[in-house]
Design a protein around this motif. Structure first.
Motif, PDB file in Angstrom:
ATOM      1  N   ALA A  59      42.153   3.175  -0.242  1.00  0.00           N
ATOM      2  CA  ALA A  59      41.085   2.021  -0.239  1.00  0.00           C
ATOM      3  C   ALA A  59      39.955   2.846   0.616  1.00  0.00           C
ATOM      4  N   VAL A  60      40.083   3.565   1.523  1.00  0.00           N
ATOM      5  CA  VAL A  60      39.352   3.988   2.429  1.00  0.00           C
ATOM      6  C   VAL A  60      38.528   5.271   1.572  1.00  0.00           C
ATOM      7  N   VAL A  61      39.150   6.276   0.943  1.00  0.00           N
ATOM      8  CA  VAL A  61      38.548   7.202   0.101  1.00  0.00           C
ATOM      9  C   VAL A  61      37.637   6.585  -1.153  1.00  0.00           C
ATOM     10  N   ALA A  62      38.130   5.324  -1.676  1.00  0.00           N
ATOM     11  CA  ALA A  62      37.567   4.782  -2.599  1.00  0.00           C
ATOM     12  C   ALA A  62      36.189   4.247  -2.293  1.00  0.00           C
ATOM     13  N   GLU A  63      36.362   3.582  -1.134  1.00  0.00           N
ATOM     14  CA  GLU A  63      34.983   3.127  -0.543  1.00  0.00           C
ATOM     15  C   GLU A  63      34.001   4.118  -0.067  1.00  0.00           C
ATOM     16  N   ALA A  64      34.301   5.165   0.577  1.00  0.00           N
ATOM     17  CA  ALA A  64      33.628   6.537   0.795  1.00  0.00           C
ATOM     18  C   ALA A  64      32.947   6.957  -0.600  1.00  0.00           C
ATOM     19  N   SER A  65      33.660   6.924  -1.545  1.00  0.00           N
ATOM     20  CA  SER A  65      33.107   7.278  -2.779  1.00  0.00           C
ATOM     21  C   SER A  65      32.024   6.509  -3.141  1.00  0.00           C
ATOM     22  N   ARG A  66      32.242   5.226  -3.336  1.00  0.00           N
ATOM     23  CA  ARG A  66      31.253   4.247  -3.673  1.00  0.00           C
ATOM     24  C   ARG A  66      30.120   4.201  -2.914  1.00  0.00           C
ATOM     25  N   ARG A  67      30.299   4.636  -1.547  1.00  0.00           N
ATOM     26  CA  ARG A  67      28.899   4.535  -0.536  1.00  0.00           C
ATOM     27  C   ARG A  67      28.148   6.049  -1.069  1.00  0.00           C
ATOM     28  N   LEU A  68      28.892   6.915  -1.372  1.00  0.00           N
ATOM     29  CA  LEU A  68      28.396   8.336  -1.792  1.00  0.00           C
ATOM     30  C   LEU A  68      27.632   8.145  -3.158  1.00  0.00           C
ATOM     31  N   ARG A  69      28.103   7.390  -3.945  1.00  0.00           N
ATOM     32  CA  ARG A  69      27.489   7.228  -5.422  1.00  0.00           C
ATOM     33  C   ARG A  69      26.139   6.255  -5.247  1.00  0.00           C
ATOM     34  N   GLU A  70      26.326   5.293  -4.264  1.00  0.00           N
ATOM     35  CA  GLU A  70      25.062   4.322  -4.021  1.00  0.00           C
ATOM     36  C   GLU A  70      23.950   5.099  -3.244  1.00  0.00           C
ATOM     37  N   LEU A  71      24.365   6.085  -2.394  1.00  0.00           N
ATOM     38  CA  LEU A  71      23.385   6.798  -1.556  1.00  0.00           C
ATOM     39  C   LEU A  71      22.733   7.743  -2.558  1.00  0.00           C
ATOM     40  N   SER A  72      23.506   8.473  -3.387  1.00  0.00           N
ATOM     41  CA  SER A  72      22.857   9.442  -4.224  1.00  0.00           C
ATOM     42  C   SER A  72      21.841   8.679  -5.358  1.00  0.00           C
ATOM     43  N   ALA A  73      22.108   7.340  -5.842  1.00  0.00           N
ATOM     44  CA  ALA A  73      21.366   6.796  -6.597  1.00  0.00           C
ATOM     45  C   ALA A  73      20.046   6.236  -5.776  1.00  0.00           C
ATOM     46  N   ALA A  74      20.099   5.915  -4.847  1.00  0.00           N
ATOM     47  CA  ALA A  74      18.981   5.201  -3.988  1.00  0.00           C
ATOM     48  C   ALA A  74      18.180   6.343  -3.758  1.00  0.00           C
ATOM     49  N   VAL A  75      18.547   7.727  -3.204  1.00  0.00           N
ATOM     50  CA  VAL A  75      17.532   8.650  -3.158  1.00  0.00           C
ATOM     51  C   VAL A  75      17.016   9.080  -4.246  1.00  0.00           C
ATOM     52  N   ARG A  76      17.643   9.102  -5.484  1.00  0.00           N
ATOM     53  CA  ARG A  76      16.912   9.564  -6.842  1.00  0.00           C
ATOM     54  C   ARG A  76      15.951   8.644  -7.116  1.00  0.00           C
ATOM     55  N   ARG A  77      16.260   7.154  -6.768  1.00  0.00           N
ATOM     56  CA  ARG A  77      15.023   6.583  -7.224  1.00  0.00           C
ATOM     57  C   ARG A  77      13.959   6.723  -6.320  1.00  0.00           C
ATOM     58  N   GLY A  78      13.906   7.409  -5.161  1.00  0.00           N
ATOM     59  CA  GLY A  78      12.850   7.304  -4.234  1.00  0.00           C
ATOM     60  C   GLY A  78      11.994   8.597  -4.423  1.00  0.00           C
ATOM     61  N   THR A  79      12.374   9.412  -5.404  1.00  0.00           N
ATOM     62  CA  THR A  79      11.270  10.594  -5.958  1.00  0.00           C
ATOM     63  C   THR A  79      11.541  11.027  -7.335  1.00  0.00           C
ATOM     64  N   ASP A  80      10.224  11.420  -7.796  1.00  0.00           N
ATOM     65  CA  ASP A  80      10.316  11.711  -9.117  1.00  0.00           C
ATOM     66  C   ASP A  80      10.876  13.430  -9.129  1.00  0.00           C
ATOM     67  N   SER A  81      11.161  14.296  -8.356  1.00  0.00           N
ATOM     68  CA  SER A  81      11.625  15.484  -8.343  1.00  0.00           C
ATOM     69  C   SER A  81      13.067  15.570  -8.032  1.00  0.00           C
ATOM     70  N   ALA A  82      13.745  16.089  -9.015  1.00  0.00           N
ATOM     71  CA  ALA A  82      15.159  16.237  -8.726  1.00  0.00           C
ATOM     72  C   ALA A  82      15.621  17.219  -7.807  1.00  0.00           C
TER      73      ALA A  82
END
Length: 229
Positions: A59-82
């Motif tokens: 469950a700890v690993v799954a939660e860390a995975s979820r946070r990584l995905r959310e972080l990556s998506a939030a950063v990507r929304r913040g810039t037009d440059s990959a």
């Protein structure tokens, strides 16, 4: 508060407590009584949510995975440059590893051959790095002849190395370390795009770790943005 809400809060409290216990004692030496005590619940309440220690670790690993995905998506929304998103996400990841016990414990459990081996967070990170490099290549942001495979391997190796070294010396997780890496790499991989190696967007409040942060090392001066030609 409904019964479902209380159960969800208890589960999250147990995950946070487990992360702290696994980080302090390691998986093998961690005890369920320590985890339940840290969450302020009985061992019986822990067993209502998890069958055993391996399930808690998963469950700890799954939660860390979820946070990584959310972080990556939030950063990507913040810039037009990959390419800028790749730099920013790497900085945001290291910030999470500095400040968020769940992310730190999740990476350690996932990557060190402990019981909670799935998902593999370094593999997930590698896939995200490659996706962003593919996006950058599709828009002409990568210099001619740049190998996306080699660039992804170098990025993951460096960030994973900082994560491992940072366990004993938090200075390895300080922003100037990663800024220095990107300052070296960006001139070799970027085409005509201006990319900030300091990952300034990673410090936005919306990307910070959930819950109270741990004390972090003092930040050194961040190098100025490099213009990549």
């Amino acid at each position: 508060m409904t019964k479902q809400e209380r159960a969800a809060r208890t589960r999250q409290a147990l995950i946070r407590s487990a992360a702290a216990v696994f980080e302090q004692h390691g998986y093998a030496q961690a005890r369920l009584a320590q985890i339940s005590s840290g969450a302020g619940v009985s061992t019986g309440a822990l067993h209502f949510h998890f069958d055993n220690k391996a399930a808690v670790a998963q469950a700890v690993v799954a939660e860390a995975s979820r946070r990584l995905r959310e972080l990556s998506a939030a950063v990507r929304r913040g810039t037009d440059s990959a390419l800028q998103a790749l730099v920013d996400t790497s900085h945001a990841l290291l910030e999470r590893l500095r400040d968020d016990p769940v992310s730190r414990a999740g990476f350690r459990l996932s990557c060190d051959g402990d019981e909670a081996a799935v998902p593999d967070l370094r593999l997930e990170w590698h896939q995200r790095v490659r996706e962003l490099l593919d996006e950058a290549a599709a828009t002409g942001a990568l210099a001619e002849g740049v190998s996306r495979e080699d660039t992804a391997a170098a990025t993951v190796a460096v960030t994973a190395g900082f994560e491992a070294l940072g366990r004993n010396d938090p200075a390895w997780l300080a922003p100037p370390m990663l800024t220095g890496f990107w300052s070296l790499l960006l001139p070799r991989i970027a085409a005509a795009e201006t990319v900030d190696p300091s990952g300034a967007r990673a410090a936005e409040p919306a990307l910070r770790a959930p819950g109270p942060a741990l004390a972090r090392p003092a930040r050194g001066a961040v190098e100025p943005a490099a213009r990549v030609n």
